[in-house]
Design a protein around this motif. Structure first.
Motif, mmCIF file in Angstrom:
data_model
loop_
_atom_site.group_PDB
_atom_site.id
_atom_site.type_symbol
_atom_site.label_atom_id
_atom_site.label_comp_id
_atom_site.label_asym_id
_atom_site.label_seq_id
_atom_site.Cartn_x
_atom_site.Cartn_y
_atom_site.Cartn_z
ATOM 1 N N GLN A 1 -3.749 -0.737 -2.044
ATOM 2 C CA GLN A 1 -4.393 0.561 -1.795
ATOM 3 C C GLN A 1 -3.576 1.751 -1.882
ATOM 4 O O GLN A 1 -2.283 1.754 -1.513
ATOM 5 C CB GLN A 1 -5.049 0.439 -0.652
ATOM 6 C CG GLN A 1 -5.992 -0.749 -0.155
ATOM 7 C CD GLN A 1 -6.736 -0.458 1.283
ATOM 8 O OE1 GLN A 1 -7.670 0.025 1.356
ATOM 9 N NE2 GLN A 1 -5.799 -1.072 2.074
ATOM 10 N N GLU B 1 -6.378 0.500 9.643
ATOM 11 C CA GLU B 1 -5.645 -0.416 8.703
ATOM 12 C C GLU B 1 -4.846 -1.450 9.514
ATOM 13 O O GLU B 1 -4.353 -2.450 8.897
ATOM 14 C CB GLU B 1 -4.987 0.324 7.811
ATOM 15 C CG GLU B 1 -5.691 1.177 6.788
ATOM 16 C CD GLU B 1 -6.713 0.306 5.722
ATOM 17 O OE1 GLU B 1 -6.243 -0.893 5.857
ATOM 18 O OE2 GLU B 1 -7.466 0.805 5.335
ATOM 19 N N ASP C 1 0.591 -1.224 0.103
ATOM 20 C CA ASP C 1 0.081 0.004 0.057
ATOM 21 C C ASP C 1 0.784 1.275 -0.012
ATOM 22 O O ASP C 1 1.949 1.317 0.382
ATOM 23 C CB ASP C 1 -0.896 -0.023 1.255
ATOM 24 C CG ASP C 1 -2.067 -1.238 1.113
ATOM 25 O OD1 ASP C 1 -2.230 -1.815 0.163
ATOM 26 O OD2 ASP C 1 -2.631 -1.155 2.218
ATOM 27 N N LEU D 1 -3.453 5.322 -0.415
ATOM 28 C CA LEU D 1 -4.088 6.205 0.269
ATOM 29 C C LEU D 1 -3.512 7.781 0.042
ATOM 30 O O LEU D 1 -2.232 7.674 -0.318
ATOM 31 C CB LEU D 1 -3.739 5.921 1.900
ATOM 32 C CG LEU D 1 -4.360 4.776 2.593
ATOM 33 C CD1 LEU D 1 -3.995 3.512 1.968
ATOM 34 C CD2 LEU D 1 -3.884 4.884 4.105
#
Length: 356
Positions: free
Chosen positions: A76, A98, A57, A78
């Protein structure tokens, strides 16, 4: 910052455990410039390759997040809008949810004591925090790697961030990567067809396809912006030698007048790039890139495109990584003093060597 250093979880010094399952989650922090994010893609890839899930991520900004679109090593994304208190609040709450195992500070050229990173790491509560800093307080990182010496290339310093994950820097590829969709490539190909038609070249012929030259006028700062007249003088020399070469000129929306002017003077196609991805697609479908020091030069590196880059001498450690072509390091007080004759010779050498 010292208080946050004491409140952070985990031991003061640690060694990363071997990743064993998908619960071992990693967040890579790189929330500043586009060029920095492009260079970070190789670090992200090599960390991801050492994980069971093969993904990392990433914390980006709305401006830099497009660099990661389509990247198979990124899970992901962010985002943090650095000028928005609301964005900080939303991100801090999300980090608490998270439960990352490891947070990696990819910003090796920034001091942690003057940034938001310690606060973000405190919110994330990750037991392992990787960063390139020494032993001085505050001890934000408990998995510390050697600091970048600011003399070697920036990528050389970044490589150390992967070592705690079991990566041997000498055995892996460090080329940055940008991934394009078929639709993005198709739109860019359409622009190159227009550029070929503008000079009467037959699309698909050797004369139109062997040398596609992308010219970017814009620079990250006004002091790095080469004058329009010098771009024109340089490109007119190339146009005389390669009259059928498709040339596309791009720049920031605020510089559209300059883009149109330069393109008209050298029989090139002026192209508006509504998004960063549109600019990337033109880089990825070009053959050669000519640009000042900016994110476009690093995009050329990501696509392995030969490039001519105008770079301020002291910024040499930030030059495009492992990219064929030439870097003109200018040491003048201002880039305006860089003579176009020097650049013109370099561009013609590049076109002769790599233009087919």
């Amino acid at each position: 910052m010292r208080l946050l250093g004491r409140l952070l979880p985990g031991p003061d010094e640690a060694t990363l455990p071997r990743p064993s399952d998908s619960d071992f989650r990693v967040l890579f922090l790189r929330y500043e410039r586009i060029a920095d994010m492009i260079m970070a893609t190789s670090v992200i890839r090599n960390i991801a390759s050492a994980l069971p899930g093969k993904k990392v991520d990433v914390l980006a900004t709305p401006t830099t997040a497009p660099v990661l679109e389509g990247n198979p090593y990124v899970g992901q994304v962010l985002t943090l809008e650095r000028k928005s208190f609301r964005s900080y609040g939303d991100l801090l709450r999300r980090l608490r949810r998270e439960r990352y195992t490891v947070m990696v500070d990819g910003r090796i050229n920034n001091a942690p004591i003057s940034t938001s990173t310690p606060l973000l790491m405190y919110a994330g509560r990750a037991p392992f925090r990787v960063g390139a800093r020494g032993d001085t307080a505050p001890r934000i990182y408990n998995v510390r790697v050697p600091e970048w010496n600011r003399v070697d290339h920036y990528m050389e310093g970044s490589k150390h961030l992967t070592v705690p994950f079991g990566v041997d820097p000498a055995l892996v590829d460090w080329q940055p990567e940008i991934f394009l969709s078929d639709e993005e490539r198709s739109r860019a190909e359409g622009k190159w067809k227009e550029a070929a038609a503008l000079v009467g070249a037959n699309e698909g012929s050797a004369e139109s396809r062997s040398k596609r030259l992308l010219v970017n006028l814009s620079a990250s700062e006004p002091k790095r912006r080469w004058p329009d007249g010098k771009f024109i003088a340089t490109l007119q020399g190339a146009r005389k030698r390669w009259p059928k070469m498709p040339v596309v000129v791009i720049g920031l929306p605020a510089e559209w007048e300059s883009v149109s002017k330069v393109a008209t003077e050298v029989k090139a196609l002026a192209v508006q790039t509504p998004s960063l991805r549109d600019a990337f697609a033109l880089v990825g479908t070009s053959d050669i890139v000519f640009t000042p020091d900016t994110s476009i030069s690093h995009a050329a590196s990501a696509f392995r495109k030969p490039s001519l880059v105008l770079l301020k001498r002291e910024h040499k450690p930030y030059a495009p990584w492992n990219t064929p072509g030439e870097v003109i390091s200018w040491g003048e007080d201002q880039i305006q003093q860089l003579p176009h004759e020097r650049v013109r010779e370099a561009l013609e050498r590049l076109l002769t060597s790599f233009g087919g």
